[in-house]
Design an enzyme around this catalytic site. Structure first.
Site, short mmCIF file in Angstrom:
data_model
loop_
_atom_site.label_atom_id
_atom_site.label_comp_id
_atom_site.label_asym_id
_atom_site.label_seq_id
_atom_site.Cartn_x
_atom_site.Cartn_y
_atom_site.Cartn_z
N PHE A 66 0.83 -1.21 0.00
CA PHE A 66 0.00 0.00 0.00
C PHE A 66 0.86 1.26 0.00
CE2 PHE A 66 -2.70 3.26 1.93
CZ PHE A 66 -3.83 3.15 1.13
N GLU A 67 2.02 1.20 0.64
CA GLU A 67 2.90 2.37 0.75
C GLU A 67 3.75 2.61 -0.50
OE1 GLU A 67 1.27 1.17 4.39
OE2 GLU A 67 2.65 -0.07 3.22
N VAL A 90 1.23 -8.94 -3.11
CA VAL A 90 0.00 -9.04 -2.35
C VAL A 90 -0.57 -10.43 -2.62
CG1 VAL A 90 -2.26 -8.02 -1.88
CG2 VAL A 90 -0.39 -6.57 -2.72
N ILE A 91 -0.75 -11.19 -1.56
CA ILE A 91 -1.25 -12.56 -1.69
C ILE A 91 -2.68 -12.61 -1.17
CG2 ILE A 91 -0.92 -14.96 -0.97
CD1 ILE A 91 2.11 -14.34 -0.78
N HIS A 97 -9.72 -7.53 1.63
CA HIS A 97 -8.56 -6.67 1.79
C HIS A 97 -7.65 -6.74 0.55
CE1 HIS A 97 -5.43 -4.54 4.03
NE2 HIS A 97 -4.57 -5.45 3.61
N PHE A 122 5.03 -0.82 -12.54
CA PHE A 122 4.26 -1.66 -11.64
C PHE A 122 4.87 -3.06 -11.62
CE2 PHE A 122 0.63 -4.49 -10.70
CZ PHE A 122 0.09 -3.87 -9.59
N ARG A 136 6.84 -16.65 -9.66
CA ARG A 136 6.98 -15.43 -10.45
C ARG A 136 8.06 -14.52 -9.90
NH1 ARG A 136 2.44 -17.90 -10.80
NH2 ARG A 136 1.14 -17.75 -12.66
#
Length: 158
Positions: A66-67, A90-91, A97, A122, A136
């Site tokens: 998020f940061e 992000v898992i 969330h 990104f 990945r």
């Protein structure tokens, strides 16, 4: 061929110019560190391989994905930074969330690039589980860090 059966990190060598004098900012999320460190190592290795001076690679860590947007903005606003690479993972969990974080990060990173008129890449994995993330981040599907670095180089050659 389905993406589940190939290395996703292959890329064309076109639009790869001289980046020896370019300065790269890399923001790395500390959350899911095993994955994000592998992403960073991939990105760093590709940059050095393509002639980026090690002193021109500036790494900054943030607590979570998020940061990444704000930290990317802080780097992008620096006149001497030519491109920013945002690396995170992000898992999927049991709640929504995951959806909120992924959407916010994708939008935030896009907005930073548009605001500062420079590439902000990104390099965030959004996977269903840790196994997919590791596949990945240097596993059987290549390394998204490699892809983020080559994307940054190619965008500088646009």
């Amino acid at each position: 061929m389905a993406s589940s059966e190939k290395n996703l990190s292959s890329f064309s060598g076109s639009n790869v110019g001289d980046v020896s004098k370019k300065k790269f900012g890399i923001v790395v999320s500390e959350w899911n560190e095993e994955v994000t460190e592998a992403l960073f190592e991939g990105a760093y290795g590709v940059l050095v391989k393509h002639g980026v001076n090690r002193d021109n690679i500036i790494r900054k860590n943030v607590p979570g994905s998020f940061e990444l947007s704000l930290a990317s903005q802080w780097l992008a606003q620096q006149a001497d930074i030519d491109v920013v690479i945002s690396l995170g993972c992000v898992i999927q969990g049991e709640t929504k969330h995951f959806d909120f974080i992924c959407q916010a990060v994708a939008n935030g990173i896009t907005e930073v690039g548009l605001k500062y008129n420079k590439p902000v890449i990104f390099g965030v994995l959004t996977t269903n589980n840790k196994k997919q993330a590791l596949e990945r981040a240097g596993g059987k599907h290549g390394n998204k860090g490699d892809e983020a670095a080559i994307t940054a180089i190619k965008m500088l050659g646009f």
